[in-house]
Design an enzyme around this catalytic site. Structure first.
Site: not given
Length: 439
Positions: A328-330
């Site tokens: 997720e994201c990072g």
């Protein structure tokens, strides 16, 4: 035992809600009370401070992303065997998105739903009696959202306090706190909000300074008297994100920190075991785990170290050959081919997906997201509808040739297009999943 609760609200971000909330949480905890924090909306940083201040887990309560049954279940969980719940508003008290009544994501939704009073924090710097007009506007704007009292923040003098406080009390609102300007009480920030609780060397000392401020500048007994019982209607966890496996390898260190507390808590509640590992310490996911999860965080601050973590990289490649991995994201950024940091230096990442990202080419991406999955993945089965939130500055500089993971819409239902990628057992997205949407 059902807790009493109060909402800490304000006209806008930056008014001092977080400092007041943490100060109250820590001060009441030091008095020997069982106190829990909660945060309206999707901000995943503040619950970490709530947890540190009280020793009890914080939670997000998001009226847009969480179906009502899940929202009620999480609220009831916070209220169980607790004396007080202090619920911190995101942004301004009434700020949310245009949506069905009660589903805007605002703290005002929670005030209406649970009949909770609001303690209004007003930054009165640059004004005095005009603060009473602001307070009166809040008191009359929505008859179903009750202002119970006011805390004056960033006062310059005793005269300033008297002018502001007398005007507010003249309209019938009690002033239960008056805080002088003190920049040392401010919590440091970076591009995604506050610096996280786990990054402070002297965290508890700072929390105790905020508690000292609350004891000195607030009438805490009056605040407790203003609180009312938090008694949600019956709820359940059918719409919670289900555990993606029985044993979940979870990246957990300074680069990977953004996992919603309610998500991990429900996985454990449902019987899953979370097995943490640290990519920054060059650790690989445990081979005995069923699935690996890379949450969001700040990989751009540690890109060089991640690029040099050979045991981590080899272990992830080995894991991906036979078992699911989701980022997720990072975490999604680290799954890609490369990451350019803020200085313009490019670092090789895991290469389990084909995209590349840059933090040097910054543009804010922010908002609620609703995703319909195109394929089975750790988020759910093909066709499942997931609600979440996106907040990042990184930009995609290369898309690669992987299949899209989901079709995305914003919080208003406007299509955004295909989002995320999948290849073999690996998947990732920029948005953070919060809950499953009700069928």
């Amino acid at each position: 035992m059902t807790a009493r609760a109060i909402i800490i609200g304000a006209p806008r971000s930056g008014s001092g809600k977080t400092s007041v909330t943490i100060g109250i949480l820590r001060a009441l905890t030091r008095r020997g009370l069982k106190v829990r924090g909660a945060k309206s909306g999707p901000d995943y940083i503040d619950p970490g401070f709530h947890t540190a201040a009280t020793g009890l887990s914080g939670v997000n309560l998001d009226s847009w992303a969480m179906p009502p049954s899940l929202l009620n279940a999480l609220a009831a969980q916070q209220a169980d065997d607790t004396d007080f719940v202090i619920l911190e508003s995101a942004m301004g008290l009434f700020d949310g998105i245009p949506a069905a009544p009660g589903r805007t994501g605002s703290a005002a939704d929670l005030a209406r739903l649970y009949g909770l009073p609001v303690l209004l924090v007003l930054d009165v710097s640059g004004q005095s009696t005009t603060a009473a007009a602001v307070a009166k506007g809040f008191a009359t704007y929505d008859p179903d959202v009750r202002m119970a009292g006011v805390v004056l923040n960033r006062l310059g003098s005793e005269r300033h306090r008297k002018l502001s406080g007398d005007a507010i009390e003249a309209i019938g609102l009690p002033v239960v706190g008056a805080i002088l300007r003190d920049p040392t009480l401010n919590l440091p920030e970076r591009h995604l909000g506050l610096v996280q609780a786990g990054e402070y060397d002297d965290l508890m000392a700072h929390l105790d300074r905020l508690a000292d401020m609350a004891e000195k500048s607030l009438d805490l007994d009056a605040v407790m008297r203003l609180a009312t019982p938090l008694a949600p209607a019956a709820g359940g966890f059918a719409d919670a994100l289900q555990p993606p496996g029985q044993r979940i390898a979870l990246a957990e260190d300074g680069a990977f920190t953004f996992l919603y507390p309610h998500v991990a808590a429900y996985w454990r509640k449902a019987g899953a075991e979370i097995v943490p590992f640290s990519p920054l310490a060059d650790e690989a996911p445990d081979d005995s785990c069923d699935v690996c999860w890379l949450p969001g965080g700040y990989p751009e601050l540690h890109a060089g170290k991640l690029a040099a973590a050979e045991t981590f990289k080899a272990g992830m490649a080995r894991f991906a050959a036979t078992k699911p991995i989701h980022g997720e994201c990072g975490g999604f950024m680290v799954l890609g081919e490369a990451l350019e940091d803020a200085s313009g230096e490019t670092h090789r990442m895991l290469g389990l997906l084909g995209h590349a990202t840059s933090f040097a080419k910054r543009k804010m991406n922010l908002g609620y997201r609703e995703a319909r999955l195109r394929a089975d993945c750790p988020l759910g089965a093909q066709g499942a509808l997931i609600r979440g939130h996106e907040f990042h500055y990184a930009q995609m500089t290369a898309t690669g040739n992987d299949e899209p993971l989901a079709d995305l819409a914003d919080g208003l239902g406007n299509p955004i297009g295909a989002s995320g990628y999948r290849r073999g057992h690996v998947s990732g997205t920029f948005f953070h999943a919060i809950a499953r949407a009700s069928a």
